[in-house]
Design an enzyme around this catalytic site. Structure first.
Site, PDB file in Angstrom:
ATOM      1  N   GLU A  45       2.966 -12.722 -12.345  1.00  0.00           N
ATOM      2  CA  GLU A  45       3.521 -11.380 -12.122  1.00  0.00           C
ATOM      3  C   GLU A  45       4.750 -11.182 -12.992  1.00  0.00           C
ATOM      4  O   GLU A  45       5.760 -11.866 -12.818  1.00  0.00           O
ATOM      5  CB  GLU A  45       3.890 -11.190 -10.653  1.00  0.00           C
ATOM      6  CG  GLU A  45       4.540  -9.850 -10.362  1.00  0.00           C
ATOM      7  CD  GLU A  45       5.067  -9.731  -8.942  1.00  0.00           C
ATOM      8  OE1 GLU A  45       5.976  -8.901  -8.716  1.00  0.00           O
ATOM      9  OE2 GLU A  45       4.584 -10.465  -8.055  1.00  0.00           O
ATOM     10  N   ARG A  49      11.268  -4.865 -14.655  1.00  0.00           N
ATOM     11  CA  ARG A  49      12.712  -4.739 -14.418  1.00  0.00           C
ATOM     12  C   ARG A  49      13.515  -4.812 -15.704  1.00  0.00           C
ATOM     13  O   ARG A  49      14.746  -4.730 -15.670  1.00  0.00           O
ATOM     14  CB  ARG A  49      13.192  -5.836 -13.466  1.00  0.00           C
ATOM     15  CG  ARG A  49      12.511  -5.814 -12.108  1.00  0.00           C
ATOM     16  CD  ARG A  49      13.042  -6.905 -11.207  1.00  0.00           C
ATOM     17  NE  ARG A  49      12.197  -7.095 -10.024  1.00  0.00           N
ATOM     18  CZ  ARG A  49      12.381  -8.031  -9.111  1.00  0.00           C
ATOM     19  NH1 ARG A  49      13.393  -8.872  -9.230  1.00  0.00           N
ATOM     20  NH2 ARG A  49      11.550  -8.136  -8.083  1.00  0.00           N
ATOM     21  N   THR A  73       7.049  -4.833  -9.431  1.00  0.00           N
ATOM     22  CA  THR A  73       8.055  -3.775  -9.319  1.00  0.00           C
ATOM     23  C   THR A  73       7.513  -2.464  -9.885  1.00  0.00           C
ATOM     24  O   THR A  73       8.203  -1.734 -10.601  1.00  0.00           O
ATOM     25  CB  THR A  73       9.387  -4.164 -10.008  1.00  0.00           C
ATOM     26  OG1 THR A  73       9.677  -5.543  -9.772  1.00  0.00           O
ATOM     27  CG2 THR A  73      10.540  -3.344  -9.440  1.00  0.00           C
ATOM     28  N   LYS A 133       1.585  -7.374   0.138  1.00  0.00           N
ATOM     29  CA  LYS A 133       2.762  -8.178  -0.146  1.00  0.00           C
ATOM     30  C   LYS A 133       3.727  -8.024   1.030  1.00  0.00           C
ATOM     31  O   LYS A 133       4.029  -6.887   1.429  1.00  0.00           O
ATOM     32  CB  LYS A 133       3.406  -7.673  -1.443  1.00  0.00           C
ATOM     33  CG  LYS A 133       4.780  -8.252  -1.768  1.00  0.00           C
ATOM     34  CD  LYS A 133       5.287  -7.628  -3.070  1.00  0.00           C
ATOM     35  CE  LYS A 133       6.678  -8.108  -3.417  1.00  0.00           C
ATOM     36  NZ  LYS A 133       7.133  -7.591  -4.724  1.00  0.00           N
TER      37      LYS A 133
END
Length: 212
Positions: A45, A49, A73, A133
């Site tokens: 992953e 960001r 994200t 998640k």
């Protein structure tokens, strides 16, 4: 939706720990991913960001054999579409919005949406999601909290992320409603900055040993 869930589970079951990466320099992406794959962590992953995140995903998708890159994200439709175009094979979000759920419905790439409360889990189940998640895992109540959800919300599987470490990962992985965990400790910033790819491979190998 059933096919997407099956595809997502196939990815998440590749390993007990999914590396959660924040990549600051795009040139680190390929050697870092290769080190993780060499250590047994294929699903990776890469969080959106940093300004180079999409380029990092694209590089891993195109250049790292055996890697299964995903985007983390992901907060909106634009993020989702850009991540898919970059080569992401799965999408991870800290939560879920109507816009994000709509983007997921239109995409072939499966999403792992975030949830932290029974109501959030129930809402996502109504949308057809059985795999989520659990975020932020430690701050939201940890393994004991997640264990308490296993009976009333039976049939839901989680990937806890947030505060998960080598010290507590097994607490999560021992739960019947946990498929894997997400963690950043397998790629610490100091090793990445130093280009210590062998060190990261060793951490990946140790993470693989956490499997039940």
């Amino acid at each position: 939706m059933r096919d997407k869930t099956a595809g997502l589970l196939e990815i998440l079951k590749l390993q007990p720990v999914v590396p959660v990466l924040v990549i600051d320099q795009v040139e680190h992406a390929v050697p870092l991913a290769r080190a993780l794959v060499k250590g047994g962590l294929k699903a990776i992953e890469i969080t959106l960001r940093t300004p180079v995140a999409l380029d990092a995903i694209r590089a891993v998708a195109n250049e790292v054999e055996g890697a299964v890159p995903g985007a983390g994200t992901v907060l909106n439709k634009q993020d989702y579409n850009k991540a898919e175009d970059a080569g992401s094979q799965f999408i991870v979000s800290p939560g879920a919005t109507l816009e994000l759920l709509e983007a997921a419905r239109k995409s072939k790439v499966p999403m792992l949406p975030g949830a932290a409360t029974p109501s959030e889990v129930m809402s996502l189940r109504e949308e057809g999601y059985d795999v989520m998640k659990f975020f932020p895992a430690e701050q939201a109540g940890g393994a004991s909290y997640l264990k308490s959800l296993s009976s009333p919300l039976a049939g839901t599987l989680f990937c806890p992320t947030g505060g998960v470490s080598p010290e507590n990962a097994k607490d999560y992985l021992s739960l019947p409603n946990v498929v894997c965990v997400g963690g950043s400790w397998v790629a610490p910033k100091d090793l990445v900055a130093a280009g210590d790819w062998d060190g990261i491979t060793r951490l990946a190998e140790e993470a693989c040993k956490l499997a039940r």
